[in-house]
Each structure stands twice: as structure tokens, then as C-alpha cells.
Design a protein around this motif. Sequence first.
Motif, PDB file in Angstrom:
ATOM      1  N   ASP A  56      14.715  -8.549  25.110  1.00 24.43           N
ATOM      2  CA  ASP A  56      16.222  -8.275  25.057  1.00 24.43           C
ATOM      3  C   ASP A  56      16.925  -8.716  26.567  1.00 24.43           C
ATOM      4  O   ASP A  56      16.288  -9.398  27.406  1.00 24.43           O
ATOM      5  N   VAL A  66      10.683  -7.429  22.559  1.00 21.63           N
ATOM      6  CA  VAL A  66      11.218  -6.105  21.284  1.00 21.63           C
ATOM      7  C   VAL A  66      10.599  -6.826  19.966  1.00 21.63           C
ATOM      8  O   VAL A  66      10.498  -6.015  19.259  1.00 21.63           O
ATOM      9  N   THR A  67       9.988  -7.861  19.934  1.00 25.34           N
ATOM     10  CA  THR A  67       9.288  -8.326  18.805  1.00 25.34           C
ATOM     11  C   THR A  67       8.601  -9.681  19.010  1.00 25.34           C
ATOM     12  O   THR A  67       8.538 -10.229  20.099  1.00 25.34           O
ATOM     13  N   ILE A  70      16.897 -12.213  12.617  1.00 24.21           N
ATOM     14  CA  ILE A  70      16.437 -11.778  13.999  1.00 24.21           C
ATOM     15  C   ILE A  70      17.572 -10.780  14.452  1.00 24.21           C
ATOM     16  O   ILE A  70      17.190  -9.818  15.297  1.00 24.21           O
ATOM     17  N   GLU A 130      17.653  -7.381  12.508  1.00 20.21           N
ATOM     18  CA  GLU A 130      16.252  -6.542  12.591  1.00 20.21           C
ATOM     19  C   GLU A 130      16.124  -6.077  14.172  1.00 20.21           C
ATOM     20  O   GLU A 130      15.547  -4.984  14.542  1.00 20.21           O
ATOM     21  N   HIS A 131      16.562  -6.807  15.063  1.00 16.06           N
ATOM     22  CA  HIS A 131      16.321  -6.708  16.465  1.00 16.06           C
ATOM     23  C   HIS A 131      17.692  -6.744  17.266  1.00 16.06           C
ATOM     24  O   HIS A 131      17.606  -6.661  18.554  1.00 16.06           O
TER      25      HIS A 131
END
Length: 284
Positions: free
Chosen positions: A100, A106-107, A136, A139-140
Amino acid sequence: MKKPILGSLLTLLLVGATAAPAAAAAAPAPADDRPAVQAVDFAGTVALSNCSGSVVRMPDSEPTDPALVMSNGHCLESGFPGAGEVVLDQPSSRTFELLDAAGDEVTTLQASKVAYATMTDTDVSLYELTSSYEEIASEHGIEALELSADRPSEGTAISVVSGYWKRVYSCDIDGFAYELREGDWTFKDSVRYTAACDTIGGTSGSPVVDDATGKVVAVNNTGHEGGTDCEINNPCEVDENGDVTSHPGISYAQQTHTIVPCVGTGNKIDLSAPGCELPKPGEE
């Protein structure tokens, strides 16, 4: 190459790589007296196992397109492509840690294939992901970085954003190398940085962002470490007349506007598209 962090036989080719595992001492801060550019952060960058990279989109990419991750050709999990070699649509399950704005993970994103990779004329890899840009983002909360369709200019203020080290190097484009030779490889029209972007191992594949537009104009790939000119980790410049020069301590990147014409509908690589000049399989 400037340069992956490797635990394989390729470390024998890279000066210093064996001394810099992922958990080694923190990278030194870039030497730059300019104020930090607040607009440039880590959102959309990724950390590979051995390099840096970024989630990138073309100007015409659609939200539902499978997302692409860009890094260097020499960062491929299969090793360096040979001179003249092009990798196209090869299955891959490689993973990438998505960051981020603050540089926090974050994933984990996953590739479905290497869509394109080469170390001929340029040094780039493009991985197609199993996720779309839309997925993406929803979700993030992370948007892809956009590749500029325009060639950058000398004097442009840039930031080299390393997802591996979570560091931003700020400098200017000092100029361009007609040819950049390093070992068996030749890169064309390479970006030369001013000295403040003293990138290190692990920054390979970092996006080079135009500070004014926020768009990606190049991908970081190598630098001269003060050794034998034209050899690995010590690229030399060759001009139109064949004259050879070197710049110890200076790093380079490969322009990315050349990628844009080669990506078509659905983010699929189309090397036959008008304006596409990326190397093709079978070319020498």
C-alpha cells in the motif's frame, strides 16, 4: 544487473548478491538533498522473492482485464534469458507481495503466466495475474500504476520505487545511452540517472515514476559498480559511432513507452500490433 537478490547459481554472476539476502542489513538511504515528493508512494508496487516490481496498466486497459506485474527480464524465476531470447506466454505460479502507500504488505498476488520477458534491447518481464485490476482495487484499495505512452525527456524529475527494499530514490534523468552493453546483453536507448539514484541489489524491476505525471516511464535495471567495463554489473555506453564510455557509480533503467503499443485487447501481448517494436521470438 542492478540487481536481484538470489539464492541460486545466478549469485555466481552477481557481485555482492551472496552477501545481501532478503533479511540482511537495511539498504542505505539514497543520497539526495531534494525535498521528498509526496505524490510518489509505494501503492501498487510489489516485492518479488529477489527483485522489485509493480502492478501496471496500459492507457487503454479495462478494469476487468487481468492485471499485469512488471519487473526485469533478469528477475525471472527461470533465470536470465539469453541474448536474443524472448519468453512468451509461459505458465507461471509466481507470487508477489502487494504494497500500500505506506509500504505495508496488503496481500499476495499470483501469476498465471509470464506474458512476455526478454533481455534483448530492453530488460523487462510482464506477468499476467489471476486477479483483475477491478478485483485488486475493490478488495484491497490499490490501483495499478499507468505506463506512459510517451518517451521521457532529459532533466525529468523521477522516483525509483523499490518494493523489495521499501525505499524511494529521487533524482533526474541525466540522459540516454544509445546502447548499453553488459556481458552478453545489449540494451537500447537506456535511461541514465543522475548520481542521487544510487540503486542497489534488490531494486531491479522497480518502476521509474515521472514525478510530475505519476506515470511509469521506465523500469530500473542496472548500474556500474566500478569493475571491468562492459561486464556484469558494470555496463558501458556505446554511441552511434561505436565509441565506448563508462560511468562508475551511475545506474540505468529501460524505457517502458515501447511496451504500450504491444499490449492489446484484454491486456494480451500482441507483437504484431502497429507500432510494436519489442523483440519477437526467433529474431536475432
